[in-house]
Design a protein around this motif. Sequence first.
Motif, PDB file in Angstrom:
ATOM      1  N   HIS A 103       0.831  -1.215   0.000  1.00  0.00           N
ATOM      2  CA  HIS A 103       0.000   0.000   0.000  1.00  0.00           C
ATOM      3  C   HIS A 103       0.860   1.257   0.000  1.00  0.00           C
ATOM      4  O   HIS A 103       0.546   2.240  -0.673  1.00  0.00           O
ATOM      5  CB  HIS A 103      -0.949   0.007   1.198  1.00  0.00           C
ATOM      6  CG  HIS A 103      -2.037  -1.013   1.098  1.00  0.00           C
ATOM      7  ND1 HIS A 103      -2.822  -1.196  -0.021  1.00  0.00           N
ATOM      8  CD2 HIS A 103      -2.487  -1.916   1.995  1.00  0.00           C
ATOM      9  CE1 HIS A 103      -3.689  -2.157   0.184  1.00  0.00           C
ATOM     10  NE2 HIS A 103      -3.508  -2.627   1.402  1.00  0.00           N
ATOM     11  N   THR A 104       1.950   1.229   0.737  1.00  0.00           N
ATOM     12  CA  THR A 104       2.859   2.380   0.768  1.00  0.00           C
ATOM     13  C   THR A 104       3.466   2.613  -0.607  1.00  0.00           C
ATOM     14  O   THR A 104       3.505   3.748  -1.100  1.00  0.00           O
ATOM     15  CB  THR A 104       3.983   2.160   1.811  1.00  0.00           C
ATOM     16  OG1 THR A 104       3.390   1.985   3.093  1.00  0.00           O
ATOM     17  CG2 THR A 104       4.945   3.334   1.834  1.00  0.00           C
ATOM     18  N   ASN A 105       3.944   1.542  -1.243  1.00  0.00           N
ATOM     19  CA  ASN A 105       4.525   1.679  -2.583  1.00  0.00           C
ATOM     20  C   ASN A 105       3.495   2.150  -3.598  1.00  0.00           C
ATOM     21  O   ASN A 105       3.812   2.946  -4.489  1.00  0.00           O
ATOM     22  CB  ASN A 105       5.170   0.367  -3.023  1.00  0.00           C
ATOM     23  CG  ASN A 105       6.458   0.106  -2.267  1.00  0.00           C
ATOM     24  OD1 ASN A 105       7.208   1.022  -1.951  1.00  0.00           O
ATOM     25  ND2 ASN A 105       6.719  -1.154  -1.968  1.00  0.00           N
ATOM     26  N   LYS A 106       2.261   1.688  -3.455  1.00  0.00           N
ATOM     27  CA  LYS A 106       1.188   2.119  -4.360  1.00  0.00           C
ATOM     28  C   LYS A 106       0.907   3.607  -4.183  1.00  0.00           C
ATOM     29  O   LYS A 106       0.658   4.327  -5.148  1.00  0.00           O
ATOM     30  CB  LYS A 106      -0.077   1.288  -4.108  1.00  0.00           C
ATOM     31  CG  LYS A 106      -1.145   1.469  -5.137  1.00  0.00           C
ATOM     32  CD  LYS A 106      -0.698   0.880  -6.449  1.00  0.00           C
ATOM     33  CE  LYS A 106      -1.849   0.687  -7.396  1.00  0.00           C
ATOM     34  NZ  LYS A 106      -1.395   0.233  -8.707  1.00  0.00           N
ATOM     35  N   LYS A 107       0.972   4.078  -2.938  1.00  0.00           N
ATOM     36  CA  LYS A 107       0.776   5.504  -2.659  1.00  0.00           C
ATOM     37  C   LYS A 107       1.895   6.329  -3.292  1.00  0.00           C
ATOM     38  O   LYS A 107       1.666   7.411  -3.831  1.00  0.00           O
ATOM     39  CB  LYS A 107       0.732   5.729  -1.143  1.00  0.00           C
ATOM     40  CG  LYS A 107       0.674   7.167  -0.715  1.00  0.00           C
ATOM     41  CD  LYS A 107      -0.630   7.810  -1.080  1.00  0.00           C
ATOM     42  CE  LYS A 107      -0.682   9.226  -0.511  1.00  0.00           C
ATOM     43  NZ  LYS A 107      -1.646  10.037  -1.212  1.00  0.00           N
ATOM     44  N   LEU A 108       3.130   5.806  -3.241  1.00  0.00           N
ATOM     45  CA  LEU A 108       4.275   6.521  -3.803  1.00  0.00           C
ATOM     46  C   LEU A 108       4.289   6.498  -5.327  1.00  0.00           C
ATOM     47  O   LEU A 108       4.809   7.416  -5.957  1.00  0.00           O
ATOM     48  CB  LEU A 108       5.577   5.925  -3.267  1.00  0.00           C
ATOM     49  CG  LEU A 108       5.827   6.104  -1.774  1.00  0.00           C
ATOM     50  CD1 LEU A 108       7.048   5.305  -1.333  1.00  0.00           C
ATOM     51  CD2 LEU A 108       5.988   7.581  -1.429  1.00  0.00           C
ATOM     52  N   SER A 109       3.755   5.431  -5.913  1.00  0.00           N
ATOM     53  CA  SER A 109       3.726   5.313  -7.367  1.00  0.00           C
ATOM     54  C   SER A 109       2.525   4.476  -7.792  1.00  0.00           C
ATOM     55  O   SER A 109       2.538   3.246  -7.654  1.00  0.00           O
ATOM     56  CB  SER A 109       5.020   4.673  -7.874  1.00  0.00           C
ATOM     57  OG  SER A 109       4.984   4.571  -9.281  1.00  0.00           O
ATOM     58  N   GLN A 110       1.513   5.123  -8.323  1.00  0.00           N
ATOM     59  CA  GLN A 110       0.273   4.458  -8.726  1.00  0.00           C
ATOM     60  C   GLN A 110       0.479   3.414  -9.821  1.00  0.00           C
ATOM     61  O   GLN A 110      -0.340   2.515  -9.982  1.00  0.00           O
ATOM     62  CB  GLN A 110      -0.756   5.498  -9.201  1.00  0.00           C
ATOM     63  CG  GLN A 110      -1.327   6.339  -8.091  1.00  0.00           C
ATOM     64  CD  GLN A 110      -2.165   5.515  -7.129  1.00  0.00           C
ATOM     65  OE1 GLN A 110      -3.013   4.733  -7.544  1.00  0.00           O
ATOM     66  NE2 GLN A 110      -1.918   5.687  -5.845  1.00  0.00           N
TER      67      GLN A 110
END
Length: 163
Positions: A103-110
């Motif tokens: 989820h953190t990585n998705k927030k940083l890069s969609q």
Amino acid sequence: MTTAVYPGSFDPMTNGHLDIMLRSMRIFDRVIVAVLNNIDKRCMFTVEERLAMIKKVVGNYDNIEVKSFEGLLVDFLKVEGADVIVKGLRGVADFDYEIQMAHTNKKLSQDIDTVLLMTEPCNSYISSSNIKQIVHFEGDISGLVPDELLEEIYAKERKNRGI
């Protein structure tokens, strides 16, 4: 072409890591095993040693590359033209941690997705931390790490202990 990155410390590489690498290469066109320099961990092997060990085991596969990185994983993926992060799961504790990271990585890069692969049951209890502890007490790690790395791991522990 789909490029996936399998990040980790790999200190040392285990049969569980190898399982995820080999299964990933069957799913994705290109797999980058990304060895990170984790400043929060005290490592047994240097980044260069870990890169060499992994290359020794998977260097003959055409669609697996081994590289190192520092910084944010999503930035490394962008540089490499990758769009998928692969992570291995041994159990529920790993899932709790990895879902937060996904989820953190998705927030940083969609544009980046995370694929979670469950390890084979025979590898579900293996961790690099356990390997280091077993080796420290001169136990047998055969069957837990790739055979090509056995002597190198034991030699490193002997060197670290001044034996």
